[in-house]
Design an enzyme around this catalytic site. Sequence first.
Site, PDB file in Angstrom:
ATOM      1  N   ASP A 178     -41.642   6.746  -1.398  1.00 19.95           N
ATOM      2  CA  ASP A 178     -42.289   5.807  -2.422  1.00 19.95           C
ATOM      3  C   ASP A 178     -42.055   4.461  -1.653  1.00 19.95           C
ATOM      4  O   ASP A 178     -40.842   4.084  -1.342  1.00 19.95           O
ATOM      5  CB  ASP A 178     -42.086   5.772  -3.689  1.00 19.95           C
ATOM      6  CG  ASP A 178     -43.166   4.971  -4.348  1.00 19.95           C
ATOM      7  OD1 ASP A 178     -44.195   4.727  -3.854  1.00 19.95           O
ATOM      8  OD2 ASP A 178     -42.841   4.755  -5.573  1.00 19.95           O
TER       9      ASP A 178
ATOM     10  N   HIS B 191     -47.230  -7.473  -5.444  1.00 19.26           N
ATOM     11  CA  HIS B 191     -46.320  -6.664  -6.416  1.00 19.26           C
ATOM     12  C   HIS B 191     -44.996  -7.020  -6.185  1.00 19.26           C
ATOM     13  O   HIS B 191     -44.120  -7.172  -6.885  1.00 19.26           O
ATOM     14  CB  HIS B 191     -46.561  -5.189  -6.152  1.00 19.26           C
ATOM     15  CG  HIS B 191     -45.747  -4.171  -7.145  1.00 19.26           C
ATOM     16  ND1 HIS B 191     -45.642  -4.263  -8.455  1.00 19.26           N
ATOM     17  CD2 HIS B 191     -44.461  -3.481  -6.703  1.00 19.26           C
ATOM     18  CE1 HIS B 191     -44.755  -3.320  -8.627  1.00 19.26           C
ATOM     19  NE2 HIS B 191     -44.154  -3.039  -7.843  1.00 19.26           N
TER      20      HIS B 191
ATOM     21  N   GLU C  19     -47.219   2.717 -12.346  1.00 21.49           N
ATOM     22  CA  GLU C  19     -47.485   2.086 -11.034  1.00 21.49           C
ATOM     23  C   GLU C  19     -48.728   2.621 -10.261  1.00 21.49           C
ATOM     24  O   GLU C  19     -48.804   4.143 -10.046  1.00 21.49           O
ATOM     25  CB  GLU C  19     -46.319   1.968 -10.105  1.00 21.49           C
ATOM     26  CG  GLU C  19     -45.048   1.216 -10.720  1.00 21.49           C
ATOM     27  CD  GLU C  19     -43.889   1.220  -9.900  1.00 21.49           C
ATOM     28  OE1 GLU C  19     -43.703   1.846  -8.908  1.00 21.49           O
ATOM     29  OE2 GLU C  19     -43.394  -0.153 -10.154  1.00 21.49           O
TER      30      GLU C  19
ATOM     31  N   GLU D  90     -50.779   3.924  -7.609  1.00 23.03           N
ATOM     32  CA  GLU D  90     -50.524   3.845  -6.046  1.00 23.03           C
ATOM     33  C   GLU D  90     -51.388   4.680  -5.499  1.00 23.03           C
ATOM     34  O   GLU D  90     -52.264   5.260  -5.863  1.00 23.03           O
ATOM     35  CB  GLU D  90     -49.190   3.922  -5.717  1.00 23.03           C
ATOM     36  CG  GLU D  90     -48.083   3.359  -6.601  1.00 23.03           C
ATOM     37  CD  GLU D  90     -46.659   3.642  -6.223  1.00 23.03           C
ATOM     38  OE1 GLU D  90     -46.446   4.453  -5.258  1.00 23.03           O
ATOM     39  OE2 GLU D  90     -45.861   3.377  -6.985  1.00 23.03           O
TER      40      GLU D  90
ATOM     41  N   ASP E 256     -46.968   6.509 -10.488  1.00 23.85           N
ATOM     42  CA  ASP E 256     -45.441   6.430 -10.292  1.00 23.85           C
ATOM     43  C   ASP E 256     -44.814   5.901 -11.711  1.00 23.85           C
ATOM     44  O   ASP E 256     -44.672   4.798 -11.778  1.00 23.85           O
ATOM     45  CB  ASP E 256     -44.899   5.742  -9.104  1.00 23.85           C
ATOM     46  CG  ASP E 256     -43.415   5.763  -9.117  1.00 23.85           C
ATOM     47  OD1 ASP E 256     -42.850   6.304  -9.687  1.00 23.85           O
ATOM     48  OD2 ASP E 256     -42.897   4.476  -8.408  1.00 23.85           O
TER      49      ASP E 256
ATOM     50  N   ARG F 263     -38.706   0.751 -16.955  1.00 26.62           N
ATOM     51  CA  ARG F 263     -38.274  -0.182 -16.542  1.00 26.62           C
ATOM     52  C   ARG F 263     -36.840  -0.692 -17.099  1.00 26.62           C
ATOM     53  O   ARG F 263     -36.095  -1.294 -16.364  1.00 26.62           O
ATOM     54  CB  ARG F 263     -39.286  -1.508 -16.821  1.00 26.62           C
ATOM     55  CG  ARG F 263     -40.605  -1.245 -16.596  1.00 26.62           C
ATOM     56  CD  ARG F 263     -40.599  -1.263 -14.877  1.00 26.62           C
ATOM     57  NE  ARG F 263     -41.950  -1.012 -14.555  1.00 26.62           N
ATOM     58  CZ  ARG F 263     -42.215  -0.889 -13.251  1.00 26.62           C
ATOM     59  NH1 ARG F 263     -41.297  -0.669 -12.358  1.00 26.62           N
ATOM     60  NH2 ARG F 263     -43.449  -0.903 -12.673  1.00 26.62           N
TER      61      ARG F 263
ATOM     62  N   GLN G  10     -34.570   1.550 -14.918  1.00 32.59           N
ATOM     63  CA  GLN G  10     -34.526   1.071 -13.834  1.00 32.59           C
ATOM     64  C   GLN G  10     -33.625  -0.250 -13.751  1.00 32.59           C
ATOM     65  O   GLN G  10     -32.895  -0.412 -12.757  1.00 32.59           O
ATOM     66  CB  GLN G  10     -35.798   0.741 -13.428  1.00 32.59           C
ATOM     67  CG  GLN G  10     -36.144   0.266 -11.982  1.00 32.59           C
ATOM     68  CD  GLN G  10     -37.789  -0.171 -11.661  1.00 32.59           C
ATOM     69  OE1 GLN G  10     -38.461   0.049 -12.394  1.00 32.59           O
ATOM     70  NE2 GLN G  10     -37.829  -0.599 -10.433  1.00 32.59           N
TER      71      GLN G  10
ATOM     72  N   LYS H 244     -37.392   6.638 -12.557  1.00 33.84           N
ATOM     73  CA  LYS H 244     -38.557   7.049 -11.908  1.00 33.84           C
ATOM     74  C   LYS H 244     -38.814   8.653 -11.601  1.00 33.84           C
ATOM     75  O   LYS H 244     -39.981   8.999 -11.500  1.00 33.84           O
ATOM     76  CB  LYS H 244     -38.957   6.353 -10.433  1.00 33.84           C
ATOM     77  CG  LYS H 244     -39.164   4.764 -10.761  1.00 33.84           C
ATOM     78  CD  LYS H 244     -39.291   3.974  -9.454  1.00 33.84           C
ATOM     79  CE  LYS H 244     -39.531   2.657  -9.695  1.00 33.84           C
ATOM     80  NZ  LYS H 244     -41.189   2.367  -9.899  1.00 33.84           N
TER      81      LYS H 244
ATOM     82  N   THR I 198     -43.805  12.104 -11.493  1.00 32.82           N
ATOM     83  CA  THR I 198     -45.114  11.036 -10.770  1.00 32.82           C
ATOM     84  C   THR I 198     -46.262  12.185 -10.721  1.00 32.82           C
ATOM     85  O   THR I 198     -46.163  13.275 -10.413  1.00 32.82           O
ATOM     86  CB  THR I 198     -44.453  11.170  -9.174  1.00 32.82           C
ATOM     87  OG1 THR I 198     -43.118  10.410  -9.433  1.00 32.82           O
ATOM     88  CG2 THR I 198     -45.241  10.285  -8.433  1.00 32.82           C
TER      89      THR I 198
ATOM     90  N   THR J  28     -46.773   0.138  -5.692  1.00 33.04           N
ATOM     91  CA  THR J  28     -47.807  -0.516  -6.753  1.00 33.04           C
ATOM     92  C   THR J  28     -48.993  -1.286  -6.023  1.00 33.04           C
ATOM     93  O   THR J  28     -48.281  -2.119  -5.326  1.00 33.04           O
ATOM     94  CB  THR J  28     -47.146  -0.897  -7.562  1.00 33.04           C
ATOM     95  OG1 THR J  28     -46.215  -0.392  -8.445  1.00 33.04           O
ATOM     96  CG2 THR J  28     -48.159  -1.542  -8.733  1.00 33.04           C
TER      97      THR J  28
ATOM     98  N   GLU K 280     -45.999  -6.281 -14.721  1.00 30.50           N
ATOM     99  CA  GLU K 280     -46.756  -7.424 -13.917  1.00 30.50           C
ATOM    100  C   GLU K 280     -47.752  -8.107 -14.878  1.00 30.50           C
ATOM    101  O   GLU K 280     -47.750  -8.923 -14.998  1.00 30.50           O
ATOM    102  CB  GLU K 280     -47.309  -7.045 -12.669  1.00 30.50           C
ATOM    103  CG  GLU K 280     -46.221  -6.873 -11.502  1.00 30.50           C
ATOM    104  CD  GLU K 280     -47.151  -6.312 -10.179  1.00 30.50           C
ATOM    105  OE1 GLU K 280     -47.528  -5.180 -10.160  1.00 30.50           O
ATOM    106  OE2 GLU K 280     -47.737  -7.089  -9.577  1.00 30.50           O
TER     107      GLU K 280
HETATM  108 CA    CA Z   1     -43.443   2.947  -7.149  1.00 27.73          CA
END
Ligand code: CA
Length: 388
Positions: free
Chosen positions: A104, A111, A177, A179, A211, A215, A218, A231, A235, A322, A336
């Site tokens: 990834d 981002h 996310e 992507e 993804d 948070r 993370q 993560k 996915t 992202t 975000e």
């Molecule tokens: Ca990602």
Amino acid sequence: MTRIATPEGSLFGLANLPYGVFSTPGTAPRVGVRVGEHVVDLTLVDDVFAAPSLNPFMAQGHARWVQVREQIRTLVSGDVDDAAVHPAESVTMHLPFEVADYVDFYASEHHASNLGRLFRPDSAPLMPNWKHLPVGYHGRAGTVVASGTDIVRPSGQRKAPSNGSPTFGASRRLDIEAEVGFVVGTGSPIGTPVGADDFDQHVFGVVLVNDWSARDIQAWEYVPLGPFLGKSFATSISPWVVPLLALESARVATPPQDPEPLPYLREKNPWGLDLELTISWNGQIVSRPPYREMYWSPAQMLAHLTVNGASSRTGDLYASGTVSGPAKDQRGAFIELTWGGKEPVEVNGEPRTFLEDGDEVSITATAPGPSGARIGFGEVTGRVLPAR
Ligand code: CA
């Protein structure tokens, strides 16, 4: 015999012809092509499509991809055997390829800058390496799942900055996310980097990726080695692999790259792509991320991924990171979009920040095709289940 209609404006016209793995009740998964509102069984074309994944076909290489695409175009333009044509809503879609390795990236400047401000408010938003190389990490191939798979809320260690020690429990800041993923068709041997201009000889096609990201897990775990359990729990990818061969009209320049990248990252004709994404949260569109804003191209990502001599394999999946644009309603992750949960967005009339149990998120995309047509990518969708 059936003549398949592709109505004017169809996102799955003859300019697209994406590949997927499908089954009908009582039959084994095999490869099909999406045409209009139908799926055509490709075992009509070649036995290689009787496999439950695209890997054997992708491994045959670029010349074969070109040749088979022409054969399919001829086949579906004429009368097709009834037994090979299925209404799209009547089939079950599966993971389209066997995922070899998963990487990834983090290729959106918007981002990366936003997350820098949120995670490290006291330092420069971009790390010093960011404009010199496409930053990425190796993810977990075994938890890449097909669109429609339910996502169990992950549990793990979380520690708020104000707390002295971590606690264990279900993630309270579960996020998405949006992507774009690139699927390697023909790999490269160990010790042999892939040149930036050889991208289209190796990459077979494109999927949409969600993804899923916890948070709170993370934020506590990521220093100094990067994303790990926040993560790796899941996915999701879309069921249709849009061939790179369908995306010539979607090619655009990447944004200006300053400083100029090192020679191995320079492309003669950059592979920016004009994909327009949408993110729906419980059925309501909350963001429209523009892929053309991505700083690093997928050709530069593959060149970087292999420049140290790491091999690549059929079925490797690498995602862009992202996709976020400059405007607030173009951000591709809820952290975000809601600025760390401080600025809720309205979803069906309610203020929302991170994902709640039962929430469903769908990501779609389209791109320009030839003569004003548009190419559809279908969707990647998933629903959140309570922690176990
Ligand atoms: Ca990602």
